[in-house]
Write an enzyme that holds these catalytic residues in place. Structure first.
Site, PDB file in Angstrom:
ATOM      1  CE  LYS A  15      -0.358  -0.283   5.046  1.00 49.02           C
ATOM      2  NZ  LYS A  15      -1.225  -0.665   6.166  1.00 49.02           N
TER       3      LYS A  15
ATOM      4  NE  ARG B 271      -7.200   0.355  11.002  1.00 47.74           N
ATOM      5  CZ  ARG B 271      -5.971   0.161  10.494  1.00 47.74           C
ATOM      6  NH1 ARG B 271      -5.074   1.150  10.511  1.00 47.74           N
ATOM      7  NH2 ARG B 271      -5.619  -1.010  10.009  1.00 47.74           N
TER       8      ARG B 271
ATOM      9  CG  HIS C  25      -3.974  -4.416  11.872  1.00 52.79           C
ATOM     10  ND1 HIS C  25      -2.865  -5.091  11.415  1.00 52.79           N
ATOM     11  CD2 HIS C  25      -3.659  -3.099  11.827  1.00 52.79           C
ATOM     12  CE1 HIS C  25      -1.910  -4.217  11.119  1.00 52.79           C
ATOM     13  NE2 HIS C  25      -2.362  -2.999  11.362  1.00 52.79           N
TER      14      HIS C  25
ATOM     15  NE  ARG D  66      -2.981  -7.855   7.736  1.00 51.17           N
ATOM     16  CZ  ARG D  66      -3.465  -8.370   8.860  1.00 51.17           C
ATOM     17  NH1 ARG D  66      -4.056  -9.547   8.852  1.00 51.17           N
ATOM     18  NH2 ARG D  66      -3.371  -7.700   9.981  1.00 51.17           N
TER      19      ARG D  66
ATOM     20  CE1 TYR E 103      11.347  31.506   0.041  1.00 52.15           C
ATOM     21  CE2 TYR E 103      11.625  29.135   0.251  1.00 52.15           C
ATOM     22  CZ  TYR E 103      11.268  30.240  -0.510  1.00 52.15           C
ATOM     23  OH  TYR E 103      10.829  30.083  -1.791  1.00 52.15           O
TER      24      TYR E 103
ATOM     25  CB  CYS F 187      13.148  25.263  -0.509  1.00 53.55           C
ATOM     26  SG  CYS F 187      14.350  26.467   0.027  1.00 53.55           S
TER      27      CYS F 187
ATOM     28  CG  ASP G  82      10.341  22.628  -5.590  1.00 58.00           C
ATOM     29  OD1 ASP G  82       9.458  21.776  -5.382  1.00 58.00           O
ATOM     30  OD2 ASP G  82      10.116  23.815  -5.875  1.00 58.00           O
TER      31      ASP G  82
HETATM   32  C1  LIG Z   1      -0.535  -1.564   6.871  1.00 54.47           C
HETATM   33  C2  LIG Z   1      -1.106  -2.810   7.347  1.00 54.47           C
HETATM   34  C3  LIG Z   1      -0.314  -3.955   7.491  1.00 54.47           C
HETATM   35  C4  LIG Z   1       1.186  -3.938   7.317  1.00 54.47           C
HETATM   36  O1  LIG Z   1       1.755  -3.403   8.468  1.00 54.47           O
HETATM   37  P1  LIG Z   1       3.335  -3.394   8.746  1.00 54.47           P
HETATM   38  O2  LIG Z   1       3.462  -3.038  10.152  1.00 54.47           O
HETATM   39  O3  LIG Z   1       3.907  -2.360   7.837  1.00 54.47           O
HETATM   40  O4  LIG Z   1       3.839  -4.740   8.415  1.00 54.47           O
HETATM   41  C5  LIG Z   1      -0.922  -5.133   7.833  1.00 54.47           C
HETATM   42  N1  LIG Z   1      -2.256  -5.183   8.048  1.00 54.47           N
HETATM   43  C6  LIG Z   1      -3.047  -4.102   7.951  1.00 54.47           C
HETATM   44  C7  LIG Z   1      -4.499  -4.238   8.208  1.00 54.47           C
HETATM   45  C8  LIG Z   1      -2.506  -2.876   7.615  1.00 54.47           C
HETATM   46  O5  LIG Z   1      -3.279  -1.809   7.523  1.00 54.47           O
END
Ligand SMILES: *Cc1c(COP(=O)(O)O)cnc(C)c1O
Length: 690
Positions: A355, A449, A477, A537, A582, A630, A632
């Site tokens: 992601k 969440r 999660h 994951r 700046y 800045c 850029d």
């Molecule tokens: C982003 C995310 C992950 C990955 O998390 P990491 O800590 O980067 O491995 C896994 N599961 C869910 C639901 C997430 O949103």
């Protein structure tokens, strides 16, 4: 840093000129034997050379680039076949079966056999290489010997009747043995071996081998036993010596020669036709056709000219490393995949979380590299990210970890994306769309969440009643798995208990759970192996970094994948008391040499970085960031690096030996986590993989 191979690139041009010689016989008007030697002996190093270069680079990447090589070669072959179709039609009368044989083995025009041979050869070479290089070379050597008997040694070998029958069988299928089966694998694997002999041995061996090949060829020609003249017993020896010398001679870079020599290779038969046609039209046959040397030079000049024009017409693109870029070490990524996958229990697959543009690393590049390392499941945050991966050709499961509105359900179906269910209402509204959808049930075990409350069995079973929803996974999660504080560990354990209770209940009810998954990176780094899980994951750990510098229970040997680099664009000296940037935020206390650098907060760097003590690496030394960052650009103090000049590479994350700037350190410095720092790196920064 990636090595470059200018000697190999340069030799491509020589090899291309030799191929043109094979097809124009430049010396035939002067000396028959001389021409034979030039075109049927010396020039026979050209194609083996091209094959060895391919084998060398494919093997360096552990044959991971095979699919890309095949795609590229197939594309070139298709273009060439189409380009020369008029010639085929002009020559006339090819039967359907003949077309098949030509397309698969012989090539549709005399020089095009190379492309199918390279493709088949690479597949065979890679398969053989699995057994280890010595065994592979032995097997390919045997194939080559068989091919040799059907090529320049044909007349001698076929004196034995049984062997004659054998070759008759072969030649009922293909026209030559110089093909992807008998010829290409040996040279590909010799390239893969990348032997480096000491220079003297290679030079002496090369000269001796050239003499041996010449003697062999002239002898066989005198005996009148050659069926064809591409393969000689001593040719592989010659090639090993030559290739070793070329590997030895490398310095600098000559990438443009690759395209140039390829174009000569593809175009020269066309130029032969043009030169002959033109000579006839202009009445210059004596000069341009009958004088074989002039003919050759005209074809060579014409092909080079055409190749040059085509190279020139190719739209120029700005160099990826002109301003600032994200540099990926894909071998580190492969290493991390291997380490992470080995740390998981059998049956648990790595789901690559890509992601947010793969945490700022470039989602398509990363997903492709993960696929090549065997990863078959991916997670993204939203629908557009999932579609982008599919459009880039990523197969396997792609799970959307965020909410997708039911109005978009058709797209989930269209792109074969798996959708997480955010709560009971979301699940019902997805079901109401009527589209058959693959879903992962998200369970809320304490993060609060997304997901159905883990103990809301009624809502969960209600979703199982909906026929168009196919539950292919169930997950939760963890929200404090990164912490080793006692109360946090207890919280994580409570989450795990809730999760597995629901999984057990589902199984008891006979509801299929699909793949079960709960660990993200810190779940892998801090929890024992989760035996009943089908996926882990993993996001941040895949990229070889941690969110911060806090200790973990199961540290793994992970390597950072990303480096962030930019350029020095101007250097100047401030007198004591002068200001820069700046808000006049920097004031020189003494004479100070400063440099402007081509990267800014719009590229994703935190604007506060200079004030937080941020620094960069330049020529292996630390240089403090100064003044306000800045949009850029940035300013750095290079007083300590007097040799700094415009064009120098500046490292903001990564290694510039002997110094190393870790993303974790930068994140901690700016009061955030590595995840945020990396995922903000902007799309304006090209991704350069090495
Ligand atoms: C982003 C995310 C992950 C990955 O998390 P990491 O800590 O980067 O491995 C896994 N599961 C869910 C639901 C997430 O949103």
């Amino acid at each position: 840093m990636k090595r470059s191979y200018p000697a190999l690139d340069m030799f491509r041009l020589i090899a291309a000129a030799l191929v043109v010689a094979i097809h124009t016989s430049p010396l035939s008007g002067l000396t028959e034997t001389g021409d034979f030697w030039l075109t049927r002996v010396l020039a026979r190093i050209a194609v083996p050379f091209f094959l060895m270069v391919s084998g060398y680079f494919l093997a360096q990447d552990n044959w991971n680039g095979t699919n890309r090589f095949l795609q590229k070669t197939l594309f070139l072959y298709a273009v060439s076949v189409i380009l020369y179709l008029p010639v085929n039609f002009y020559n006339g009368n090819i039967s359907g079966l003949d077309w098949v044989r030509r397309l698969l083995l012989d090539g549709t025009l005399y020089h095009l056999w190379y492309f199918p041979a390279a493709m088949l050869g690479v597949l065979i070479a890679r398969a053989l290489a699995r057994a280890g290089l010595p065994a592979a070379l032995a097997a390919a050597g045997v194939l080559y010997l068989i091919g040799l008997g059907g090529d320049s040694w044909y007349g001698i070998c076929t004196r034995i009747p049984a062997i004659n029958i054998f070759y008759n069988g072969i030649f009922s299928v293909c026209t030559y043995t110089r093909n992807g089966l008998f010829y290409a694998p040996l040279f590909l694997l010799l390239g893969a071996a990348g032997l480096r002999l000491c220079r003297g041995l290679a030079a002496a061996g090369g000269v001796l081998a050239l003499l041996a090949v010449s003697a062999e060829a002239l002898f066989l020609r005198a005996q009148n036993v050659q069926r064809h003249d591409s393969m000689y017993l001593f040719l592989p020896v010659l090639m090993v010596c030559l290739f070793s010398l070329l590997l030895e001679a490398n310095a600098g870079e000559r990438k443009s020669f690759r395209l140039f020599s390829l174009l000569i290779y593809i175009l020269h038969p066309m130029v032969i036709l043009l030169v002959r046609g033109g000579a006839k039209a202009a009445g210059l046959q004596t000069l341009l056709i009958e004088n074989s040397l002039v003919h050759y030079l005209a074809v060579l000049a014409g092909s080079s000219g055409l190749a040059y024009v085509l190279c020139f017409l190719r739209p120029a693109r700005p160099g990826a490393k002109a301003r600032a870029w994200r540099e990926l070490d894909l071998s580190a990524l492969r290493h991390n995949v291997h380490v992470l996958q080995s740390s998981l229990p059998a049956g648990c697959a790595l789901m690559g979380v890509v992601k947010a543009d793969a945490y700022g690393h470039g989602a398509v590049t990363v997903a492709r590299a993960l696929w090549r390392s065997g990863v078959r499941a991916f997670a993204v945050a939203c629908l557009t990210e999932g579609i982008a991966l599919r459009k880039a050709g990523i197969r396997g499961e792609i799970l959307i970890l965020g909410y997708t509105p039911p109005e978009e359900a058709a797209l989930l179906r269209r792109w074969r994306l798996s959708q997480m269910v955010a709560d009971a209402a979301h699940g019902q509204s997805l079901a109401d769309t009527g589209f058959p959808l693959r879903i992962h049930l998200g369970l809320d075990t304490g993060m609060h969440r997304l997901g159905l409350p883990a103990d809301d069995y009624a809502a969960i079973s209600a979703l199982y009643q909906r026929k168009n929803l196919k539950v292919v996974g169930i997950f939760s999660h963890l929200c404090v798995a990164d912490s080793l504080a006692e109360s946090d560990i207890a919280y994580t354990e409570a989450q795990l208990t809730r999760f597995y209770e629901t999984v057990a209940w589902l199984r008891a009810q006979g509801f299929p759970t699909g793949r079960v998954h709960i660990q993200a990176s810190y779940g892998v780094l801090n929890l024992p192996k989760q035996q009943s899980c089908g996926y882990a994951r993993v996001g941040i750990a895949l990229y070889g970094v941690r969110s911060n510098d806090a200790p973990v229970r199961r540290p793994l040997d992970l390597r950072p994948v990303l480096s962030l680099r930019a350029r020095v664009t101007s250097v100047r000296t401030l007198a004591a008391g002068e200001c820069a940037g700046y808000d006049r935020a920097f004031q020189a206390g003494r004479a100070t040499r400063i440099a402007a650098v081509s990267i800014g907060y719009a590229d994703g760097l935190p604007r506060s970085l200079p004030q937080m003590g941020g620094y960069v690496l330049l020529r292996g030394k630390k240089c403090p960031l100064i003044g306000r960052l800045c949009m850029d650009q940035a300013l750095i103090d290079v007083t300590g690096v007097p040799e700094a000049e415009t064009g120098d590479i500046v490292t903001l994350i990564g290694c510039d030996a002997p110094e190393m700037l870790r993303a974790e350190a930068l994140a901690v410095q700016c009061g955030t986590i590595t995840n945020e720092l990396l995922s903000r790196l902007g799309g304006r920064l090209p991704v350069v993989a090495r």
